[in-house]
Every structure is written in C-alpha cells, then in structure tokens.
Design a protein around this motif. Structure first.
Motif, mmCIF file in Angstrom:
data_model
loop_
_atom_site.group_PDB
_atom_site.id
_atom_site.type_symbol
_atom_site.label_atom_id
_atom_site.label_comp_id
_atom_site.label_asym_id
_atom_site.label_seq_id
_atom_site.Cartn_x
_atom_site.Cartn_y
_atom_site.Cartn_z
ATOM 1 N N GLN A 13 3.990 -2.520 -1.947
ATOM 2 C CA GLN A 13 2.652 -1.667 -1.477
ATOM 3 C C GLN A 13 2.203 -0.802 -2.209
ATOM 4 O O GLN A 13 1.089 -0.650 -2.655
ATOM 5 N N GLN A 58 -1.373 -0.743 -4.411
ATOM 6 C CA GLN A 58 -2.474 0.233 -4.127
ATOM 7 C C GLN A 58 -2.668 1.155 -5.002
ATOM 8 O O GLN A 58 -3.582 2.424 -4.609
ATOM 9 N N LEU A 64 3.647 5.082 4.591
ATOM 10 C CA LEU A 64 2.853 3.695 5.229
ATOM 11 C C LEU A 64 2.656 3.768 6.567
ATOM 12 O O LEU A 64 3.521 4.066 7.253
ATOM 13 N N ARG A 76 -0.422 -0.642 9.330
ATOM 14 C CA ARG A 76 -1.182 -1.566 8.694
ATOM 15 C C ARG A 76 -0.743 -1.803 7.140
ATOM 16 O O ARG A 76 -1.574 -2.148 6.502
ATOM 17 N N ASP A 77 0.269 -1.034 6.946
ATOM 18 C CA ASP A 77 0.772 -1.115 5.266
ATOM 19 C C ASP A 77 -0.336 -0.505 4.509
ATOM 20 O O ASP A 77 -0.624 -0.735 3.182
ATOM 21 N N ARG A 78 -1.002 0.654 4.947
ATOM 22 C CA ARG A 78 -1.718 1.156 4.131
ATOM 23 C C ARG A 78 -1.091 2.737 3.952
ATOM 24 O O ARG A 78 -0.821 3.305 5.261
ATOM 25 N N GLU A 101 -1.010 6.944 4.096
ATOM 26 C CA GLU A 101 -1.699 7.966 4.600
ATOM 27 C C GLU A 101 -1.124 9.049 3.694
ATOM 28 O O GLU A 101 -0.042 9.347 3.552
#
Length: 473
Positions: free
Chosen positions: A378, A382, A448, A451-453, A455
């Motif tokens: 991820q 990203q 993470l 939602r696999d984003r 922060e």
C-alpha cells in the motif's frame, strides 16, 4: 596640482577677461588719447572707473584661484578616503580567500563520521549494505556540503560591493582596471566553488563498491575542482596585492595601515606574504595561467573518462534485472532491498510483487511478515499521493518505551523525526542519533485505516531512545 585646472575655473576666466579689458583701457588712458577727445572732468572719472575695474578683475581672478584650490583640496581628501575604504575592503577579502582555502582542505581530509556510520549500518541492516549505500554516501556528502557552506558564510566574498567603490576611484589616479579585474575574479572564485560542491554531490551518488574506473574518475574530478579553486583564489590575491601597491604609491598615495602587514603575514595558503612590484606580479600571473592550462587539459581528459564511465553504467544496467530478481535463497534483508530498489527505479508493479513474495517466503518463520508485506504494498502504490519518497517501518513496540507512551503501533511508518524527513534508513539513523540529546522530539507517522488509506499523525515525544524496532520499507 595642475595650473590648467586653476586657469579653467569660470571665475578665473571671467577675471582674466575683465583684467585684460580694463588693462587695455588703462593703457589707453596712459597714452593720453582720452584727454584729447573729452572734457577736463571726464578723464579723471574714467581713470577712477578703470582703476576700480582693474582691481575688481584682479579680485575675481584671485577668487577663482582660491575656489579651485579649495575644490582640488576636497577632491584629494575624497580620493584618499576612497583609497582607505578600498584598502580595508581588500584586506578583508584577502583574509576571506585564505580562510576559505583552509575550509576546502578540511573538507578533503578523511573524517571518522563515515567509518562510524558504516559500523552502525552493519549492525542495523547488514544485508542491505549494497542496496542502501547510495543513501549513506549521500548523507555523508550532504553533511560535508552543509558544513562547507556554513564555513564559507562566515568568510563571505562581497563581490557586489566593488561597484560603489569603483565609482569613487575613477579620478583617483589608481588602476581601476585592476580593481575591476579583482572583483570579476572574486566572482570566478565563487563559480569554481560551486563546481567543487557539485563534485561533492556527485560523489555522494556513488554506490558502496564503485568500480575502479568510477573511483578514479571521481577522485580526479575532485582534485581538478580543488586545484581550480586554489588557482583562481591565487589570481584574485595577486590582483589584491596590486591594488594595495597602487593605493600606497603614485599621486595622493595613502599609507597602508599597520594591520596590512599583519594580515599578509598571517596568511596560511596564499603567497607571497608581502607587496610585490609589477614585474613580479606579471611573472606569478604567467605561471598561474600555465597552471590553468594544465587544469583545462585535465578536464579534457576527464571527458574521455566520463564516456568510458557511461559505457560501464550501460553494461551495469543491462545486468540490473538479473540482480533484482527475487531468488528462493534470498534473505529477508535482500528481498526488502530489491523491492525498494525496484520502487526507486519507478518499477512500481514489480516492487509490489516483490513485497508480496516477501510475505509468502517468510510467513512461516515470521508472523509479522504478511502484515509488513501488505503495508509495504500500500505504501508503494500511495507514495505519489502522499507526496513522500520513503519512511521507516515499525515492526516492534517495546513496552513502556517512548513509542508505546506516544501511541505508536506496529505497522506505523515514521516519515519525520526530530526535524528530519525520513527518506530511507540512513536518514532515520541520523535522526535517532540527534534525538538522543534532545528534551522533546517531534515525530510524524502514517497509519493504515480500515479502507487501506494512510492517515497522518503528529506528536511531540520525549527525547532519547524511541523504544521501537525499525526496518526499511
């Protein structure tokens, strides 16, 4: 003083014209011509008027001479003041040139920091020695460049201040051409200094074990850059000596202050340490021009060597794919290093696949392997969105430590620590080192979400040891 300057003064010219006119009339009166053609009372009146006019004209001439003498006196005083200002400026620049040459020598001397850093990285990530070599070397050179710039800021070369001084010297009788050349030469010293810094930056991009060709090229390139600084600084110094000599001789000469001899004798790198005549200056400048020709020849030879180096790089890149392949016998360090290298080359999909292989290969022996692999995948995809280039992964939180108290967790990625932007493990090692002596330390990390984003989190923690296990990601 030039008599012509007195005679050219407007009052002097007016007075001379009046003096000539009334003198002519006075001669006419003495000749008796006026008494024959005028009345008895007219001649005495004319005599008095002409005598008064003669005295007036003479007074105007004297006033013209006096005003011109005062003007010349003021000009001489201004010229001498300008020369004193120039002498002070030149002596300051001479000291700065000599100190800067000493700075360059210090930078070129071997330091112990590189050896200490190598010992640290051998303990932290021994199998990533080759993969992270560029980062470590860059860190070392960045420190050298930063240190050198700081030292040079303490001994600046005021290349712009020469213009105002030059205007004050145009009528002084000094050699303003030499003065102009001196300040042009200071600008040249600044230019070759930037070349030297660029060379240091280039060396910082070299790997852990550069080829013989690469090592030879970088060493020769650095020596040429250092020699160039020495030559250009010496040329500027000879121009400076010529300016001091001209200020101390010729019309309206100004004696050099006692500090001049002290400044010259205190020089450690510039030669000679006393004023020299024009012939000696010409001989030394001629010798320096020969040295500059040799430097140009060396630069030409380096161009040929650079072509060979480019060919070597092409050959090395051809074998890159083979070296970056994940092999069943690779250790975890090697797999991580290859995945990061693929990402740095912009081969994102292959990097993601390499991190996936990491999870498959080491899940049986390391229960955190798949978590790391997922986070690394991820993170790789990203990076552009996050606007960063790297970080340091937390694989362990020690109970009761600073990281635990701050709320950090396994899988968090530290991206800033104690003012350092963490791009790779070398930067983190340096940041951790600087945090040891700090009372409080700002830290920024990514986490993470569901939602696999990622922060972003920020906090200030106590200094000292962080209390977390760190690995590259």
């Amino acid at each position: 003083m030039n008599l012509a300057s007195f005679l050219n003064h407007p009052l002097t010219l007016i007075g001379l014209v009046l003096l000539g006119a009334f003198g002519l009339f006075k001669l006419i009166l003495k000749s008796g011509l006026l008494s024959k053609v005028t009345g008895k009372e007219t001649a005495p009146i004319l005599h008095k008027l002409l005598n008064f006019g003669f005295v007036l004209a003479l007074s105007v001439v004297v006033a013209g001479f006096g005003l011109e003498a005062w003007k010349i006196h003021k000009q001489i005083d201004q010229i001498q003041q300008a020369k004193k200002a120039v002498i002070g400026e030149i002596l300051t620049n001479i000291s700065s040139l000599d100190e800067r040459l000493g700075f360059f020598q210090q930078i070129l001397e071997p330091d112990t920091f590189a050896r200490q850093l190598d010992e640290v990285r051998q303990k932290v990530v021994p199998a990533l020695r080759r993969n992270f070599a560029v980062g470590y070397n860059r860190l070392i050179m960045e420190q050298k460049i930063t240190t050198l710039r700081q030292m040079m800021n303490s001994s600046p070369l005021p290349t712009a201040s020469g213009r105002s001084l030059l205007e004050n010297l145009r009528d002084s009788g000094m050699d303003t051409e030499t003065f102009r050349k001196f300040y042009d030469q200071l600008a040249e010293v600044e230019r070759v200094t930037e070349d030297f810094l660029d060379t240091l930056e280039y060396i910082g991009t070299m790997g852990e074990e550069p080829s013989v060709l690469h090592t030879g090229y970088s060493n020769r390139k650095l020596k040429v850059a250092a020699r160039n600084i020495s030559i250009e600084s010496q040329v500027a110094y000879l121009y400076a000596l010529a300016i001091l000599r001209d200020a101390n001789t010729g019309p309206h000469a100004v004696p050099l202050p006692d500090s001049a001899a002290t400044t010259l004798q205190a020089l450690e790198h510039l030669q000679p340490k006393e004023l020299i005549n024009r012939k000696q200056t010409a001989i030394l400048l001629s010798e320096l021009m020969k040295q500059k020709s040799q430097v140009i020849a060396e630069k030409t030879a380096l161009l040929s060597l650079a072509k060979q180096l480019n060919q070597e790089k092409l050959r090395n890149f051809k074998g890159l794919d083979e070296r970056l392949k994940i092999n069943p016998t690779d250790t975890w360090n090697e797999v991580v290093g290859k995945a990061i290298s693929l990402r740095q080359f912009g081969r994102t999909a292959e990097a993601v696949a390499a991190f996936s292989r990491y999870g498959d290969m080491f899940a049986a022996t390391d229960p955190t392997a798949r978590r790391y692999a997922h986070t690394a995948q991820q993170f790789t995809t990203q990076l552009d969105i996050l606007g960063i280039s790297g970080g340091a992964y937390i694989f362990e939180i020690k109970p009761g430590g600073t990281a635990a108290q701050a709320g950090l967790e396994v899988e968090d990625i530290i991206i800033e620590y104690n003012g350092h932007v963490i791009t790779d493990m070398s930067v983190f090692v340096e940041a951790a080192k600087s945090a040891q002596a700090a009372d409080t330390v700002p830290i920024t990390w990514l986490r993470l979400n569901a939602r696999d984003r990622f922060e972003r989190h920020d906090k200030t923690v106590t200094g000292g040891t962080l209390g977390a296990g760190i690995m590259p990601i």
